[in-house]
Design a protein around this motif. Structure first.
Motif, PDB file in Angstrom:
ATOM      1  N   THR A  40       0.818  -1.215   0.000  1.00  0.00           N
ATOM      2  CA  THR A  40       0.000   0.000   0.000  1.00  0.00           C
ATOM      3  C   THR A  40       0.849   1.261   0.000  1.00  0.00           C
ATOM      4  O   THR A  40       0.413   2.291  -0.510  1.00  0.00           O
ATOM      5  N   HIS A  41       2.053   1.196   0.531  1.00  0.00           N
ATOM      6  CA  HIS A  41       2.928   2.364   0.564  1.00  0.00           C
ATOM      7  C   HIS A  41       3.389   2.770  -0.827  1.00  0.00           C
ATOM      8  O   HIS A  41       3.756   3.910  -1.069  1.00  0.00           O
ATOM      9  N   ARG A  42       3.348   1.848  -1.774  1.00  0.00           N
ATOM     10  CA  ARG A  42       3.815   2.131  -3.133  1.00  0.00           C
ATOM     11  C   ARG A  42       2.934   3.174  -3.833  1.00  0.00           C
ATOM     12  O   ARG A  42       3.417   3.943  -4.653  1.00  0.00           O
ATOM     13  N   VAL A  43       1.643   3.220  -3.473  1.00  0.00           N
ATOM     14  CA  VAL A  43       0.727   4.196  -4.066  1.00  0.00           C
ATOM     15  C   VAL A  43       1.214   5.605  -3.764  1.00  0.00           C
ATOM     16  O   VAL A  43       1.278   6.467  -4.645  1.00  0.00           O
ATOM     17  N   ARG A  44       1.586   5.841  -2.528  1.00  0.00           N
ATOM     18  CA  ARG A  44       2.073   7.162  -2.118  1.00  0.00           C
ATOM     19  C   ARG A  44       3.392   7.505  -2.800  1.00  0.00           C
ATOM     20  O   ARG A  44       3.592   8.626  -3.267  1.00  0.00           O
TER      21      ARG A  44
END
Length: 64
Positions: A40-44
């Motif tokens: 999920t951190h990859r989206v940011r």
């Protein structure tokens, strides 16, 4: 991607990188919608990399 790395790239390389990041962003959003997103951190990170590249492209266009 660090801002120093982005500034070293040419306009053509930046445009290519921007296209790749936009595709990745689309895929990440699609994975999130189908509950298959693991990192999920990859989206940011992708969103911020896109903003960095767009900022540098605008700055290079203003000076040219």
């Amino acid at each position: 991607m660090k801002i120093d790395e982005v500034r070293r790239l040419t306009s053509d390389q930046l445009a290519e990188q921007l296209l790749n990041l936009k595709k990745e962003q689309f895929n990440l959003r699609f994975q999130g919608a189908t509950s298959q997103l693991e990192k999920t951190h990859r989206v940011r990170e992708v969103r911020r990399d896109i903003a960095r590249i767009q900022t540098v492209l605008r700055a290079k266009a203003a000076t040219a």
